[in-house]
Scaffold this active site. Sequence first.
Site, PDB file in Angstrom:
ATOM      1  N   GLU A 157      11.506   0.793 -10.156  1.00 18.67           N
ATOM      2  CA  GLU A 157      11.293   1.667  -8.991  1.00 18.67           C
ATOM      3  C   GLU A 157      12.618   1.695  -8.223  1.00 18.67           C
ATOM      4  OE1 GLU A 157       8.594   0.087  -6.027  1.00 18.67           O
ATOM      5  OE2 GLU A 157       8.422   1.998  -4.954  1.00 18.67           O
ATOM      6  N   ASP A 188       0.166   6.006  -4.867  1.00 14.64           N
ATOM      7  CA  ASP A 188       0.802   4.766  -4.389  1.00 14.64           C
ATOM      8  C   ASP A 188       0.213   4.284  -3.057  1.00 14.64           C
ATOM      9  OD1 ASP A 188       2.497   2.632  -4.749  1.00 14.64           O
ATOM     10  OD2 ASP A 188       4.353   3.693  -4.271  1.00 14.64           O
ATOM     11  N   ASP A 189       0.743   4.794  -1.947  1.00 16.11           N
ATOM     12  CA  ASP A 189       0.281   4.411  -0.603  1.00 16.11           C
ATOM     13  C   ASP A 189       0.112   5.690   0.223  1.00 16.11           C
ATOM     14  OD1 ASP A 189       0.760   1.335  -0.770  1.00 16.11           O
ATOM     15  OD2 ASP A 189       2.626   2.243  -1.470  1.00 16.11           O
TER      16      ASP A 189
HETATM   17  N1  ADE Z   1       3.331  -2.276  -2.494  1.00 14.00           N
HETATM   18  C1  ADE Z   1       2.776  -1.156  -2.021  1.00 14.00           C
HETATM   19  N2  ADE Z   1       3.474  -0.087  -2.432  1.00 14.00           N
HETATM   20  C2  ADE Z   1       4.487  -0.540  -3.194  1.00 14.00           C
HETATM   21  C3  ADE Z   1       5.548   0.061  -3.914  1.00 14.00           C
HETATM   22  N3  ADE Z   1       5.734   1.378  -3.930  1.00 14.00           N
HETATM   23  N4  ADE Z   1       6.418  -0.740  -4.569  1.00 14.00           N
HETATM   24  C4  ADE Z   1       6.265  -2.056  -4.551  1.00 14.00           C
HETATM   25  N5  ADE Z   1       5.294  -2.667  -3.902  1.00 14.00           N
HETATM   26  C5  ADE Z   1       4.406  -1.931  -3.228  1.00 14.00           C
HETATM   27 ZN    ZN Z   2       3.008   0.755  -5.984  1.00 13.25          ZN
END
Ligand code: ADE
Ligand code: ZN
Length: 335
Positions: free
Chosen positions: A197, A275-276
């Site tokens: 990432e 993701d979030d």
């Molecule tokens: N925890 C929550 N979102 C994340 C992300 N994109 N990368 C790593 N840890 C995370």
């Molecule tokens: Zn993640």
Amino acid sequence: MKEFIQSLPKIELHLHIEGTLEPELMLELAERNNVRIPFNSIAEIKNAYNFHNLQSFLDIYFQGADVLINEQDFFDLTWAYLLRCQEDNVLHTEVFFDPQAHTERGICFDIVVNGIHRALVKATTELGISSKLIMCFLRHLDEESAFKALESAHVHKDKIIAVGLDSTEVGNPVGKFERVFKQAIEQGFLTVAHAGEEGPAHNIHDALNLLQVSRIDHGVRCSEDENLVKQLITERIPLTVCPLSNIKLNVFEHMELHNIVTLLRRGVCVTINSDDPAYFGGYMTDNFLAVNDAHSLSKTELAQFTFNAIDASFISKSEKKQLKMLTQRYLDLHQ
Ligand code: ADE
Ligand code: ZN
């Protein structure tokens, strides 16, 4: 195209439940649980969501999670996410949770799992949404803490399908968790890991070789290693890509520069995920729309993200067959 994307059957494989905490619920839970947070309004919370990299996001994300105290809070959080899934026609979701973010501040592991699990079960019967639960280890914490989380998970083996690895990638090499993952595999858990990432392609190699992962979370920096891309294609190793997250955290400068469509067209098993979503401005449909706005995909290509996600998921062969038939029927009907 907007309607096609909105109603397209979707499968989510990369979703942190703590990352679905919307500002409204954060304020409500802070009040309900008497937790002090440094915000007085939704506008103030949203103003703080100005991230420049992964760490600047994680600091806010862990602070937000502090309002989650009781089993009902974890239920409410998960249920709100599942209702959003219904809106976006997400038929199956594989949900991450970060137990150490809660146990480290004195919340019992069982409270966390039971609250999330109760909502997931309710969604199966009431919303027709199936799910799996994945426990992530926080890579900024030590091996001992991860082992403790694994021990706590033992009695919940029936509720948790896999273990994963998230949080700060740079400076926390995959090798730190090799022994924990080995034990998890011996106990029958499947494995996944965030890699590539913010960290280099080398981290993807390490996750595959040292942690025996079934899929890579993010993995977008694979493009820096042509041999690795070839390996991902020939071995059909899935990447759970999160387009809006990658833009918000400056992994790519803008969506036109994102490599997900190039990887898709080369035959990598890439999937779209949120993701979030409460922090990055979009759930599943928003992520599909953002990719399509920047790259103009065909309907067949958009549906391929769903076919890839079905292949990459942890459901049974017969469930995969059923979801593929349903997706194919949708595509045939709307071509
Ligand atoms: N925890 C929550 N979102 C994340 C992300 N994109 N990368 C790593 N840890 C995370
Ligand atoms: Zn993640």
